[in-house]
Design a protein around this motif. Sequence first.
Motif, PDB file in Angstrom:
ATOM      1  N   TRP A 153       0.808  -1.212   0.000  1.00  0.00           N
ATOM      2  CA  TRP A 153       0.000   0.000   0.000  1.00  0.00           C
ATOM      3  C   TRP A 153       0.845   1.267   0.000  1.00  0.00           C
ATOM      4  N   ARG A 154       1.985   1.256   0.676  1.00  0.00           N
ATOM      5  CA  ARG A 154       2.828   2.458   0.678  1.00  0.00           C
ATOM      6  C   ARG A 154       3.404   2.751  -0.710  1.00  0.00           C
ATOM      7  N   PRO A 155       3.968   1.756  -1.390  1.00  0.00           N
ATOM      8  CA  PRO A 155       4.443   2.044  -2.756  1.00  0.00           C
ATOM      9  C   PRO A 155       3.305   2.487  -3.677  1.00  0.00           C
ATOM     10  N   PHE A 156       2.119   1.887  -3.511  1.00  0.00           N
ATOM     11  CA  PHE A 156       0.971   2.274  -4.332  1.00  0.00           C
ATOM     12  C   PHE A 156       0.627   3.744  -4.129  1.00  0.00           C
ATOM     13  N   VAL A 157       0.530   4.155  -2.871  1.00  0.00           N
ATOM     14  CA  VAL A 157       0.204   5.555  -2.582  1.00  0.00           C
ATOM     15  C   VAL A 157       1.330   6.467  -3.075  1.00  0.00           C
ATOM     16  N   GLY A 158       2.568   6.021  -2.938  1.00  0.00           N
ATOM     17  CA  GLY A 158       3.698   6.812  -3.432  1.00  0.00           C
ATOM     18  C   GLY A 158       3.648   6.999  -4.939  1.00  0.00           C
ATOM     19  N   LEU A 201       2.605  10.246  -9.682  1.00  0.00           N
ATOM     20  CA  LEU A 201       1.918  10.443 -10.958  1.00  0.00           C
ATOM     21  C   LEU A 201       1.090  11.722 -10.948  1.00  0.00           C
ATOM     22  N   ALA A 202       0.427  11.996  -9.827  1.00  0.00           N
ATOM     23  CA  ALA A 202      -0.381  13.213  -9.735  1.00  0.00           C
ATOM     24  C   ALA A 202       0.495  14.459  -9.840  1.00  0.00           C
ATOM     25  N   VAL A 203       1.621  14.475  -9.143  1.00  0.00           N
ATOM     26  CA  VAL A 203       2.532  15.616  -9.218  1.00  0.00           C
ATOM     27  C   VAL A 203       3.111  15.736 -10.625  1.00  0.00           C
ATOM     28  N   GLY A 204       3.478  14.600 -11.207  1.00  0.00           N
ATOM     29  CA  GLY A 204       4.007  14.617 -12.576  1.00  0.00           C
ATOM     30  C   GLY A 204       3.007  15.149 -13.573  1.00  0.00           C
ATOM     31  N   PHE A 205       1.736  14.733 -13.440  1.00  0.00           N
ATOM     32  CA  PHE A 205       0.716  15.223 -14.362  1.00  0.00           C
ATOM     33  C   PHE A 205       0.439  16.703 -14.130  1.00  0.00           C
ATOM     34  N   LYS A 206       0.391  17.104 -12.875  1.00  0.00           N
ATOM     35  CA  LYS A 206       0.073  18.497 -12.538  1.00  0.00           C
ATOM     36  C   LYS A 206       1.109  19.461 -13.113  1.00  0.00           C
ATOM     37  N   PRO A 234       0.721  17.371   1.707  1.00  0.00           N
ATOM     38  CA  PRO A 234       0.986  16.777   3.025  1.00  0.00           C
ATOM     39  C   PRO A 234       1.205  15.264   2.960  1.00  0.00           C
ATOM     40  N   LEU A 235       0.435  14.596   2.113  1.00  0.00           N
ATOM     41  CA  LEU A 235       0.584  13.148   1.976  1.00  0.00           C
ATOM     42  C   LEU A 235       1.935  12.802   1.366  1.00  0.00           C
ATOM     43  N   LEU A 236       2.284  13.455   0.282  1.00  0.00           N
ATOM     44  CA  LEU A 236       3.544  13.159  -0.402  1.00  0.00           C
ATOM     45  C   LEU A 236       4.749  13.512   0.462  1.00  0.00           C
TER      46      LEU A 236
END
Length: 138
Positions: free
Chosen positions: A72-77, A82-87, A117-119
């Motif tokens: 789960w940690r690698p998945f969330v990472g 990906l979200a930061v990369g797309f943004k 905060p999550l990242l």
Amino acid sequence: MGALLSLIPVFSQLLDKILPDKGAADAAKLELLRMAQAGDLAQINAEMTIATAQADINKVEASSTRLFVAGWRPFVGWICGLAVGFKFIGGPVLFMVAQAFGHPVELPVIETSELWPLLLGMLGLGGLRTVEKVKGAA
């Protein structure tokens, strides 16, 4: 406990007025400081116990071979990455390419106020690195 420490000057003045003997007033002030310090130390000890227990749980999770326990940690990472990369990279590039070919594109809005905060917490950038540097552990 921090509130109690901020009230010590007020209690100190009150003790000076209540106790006429300077020695008794000083002894009462010292006891007040000891009580405040003991409370702060107890709170720090409780927080340290919780952090140690969480670290032990993290070790057990990380050593697991099951995907839903250790994965789960690698998945969330990856999702955060990906979200930061797309943004900041993929979205603007997609927008420019679409505009170049004459297609207006509405990019989805990624709410980064909830993402950071999550990242940053996952990366361990919440100030703990500074503590490691100061202590010479890093």
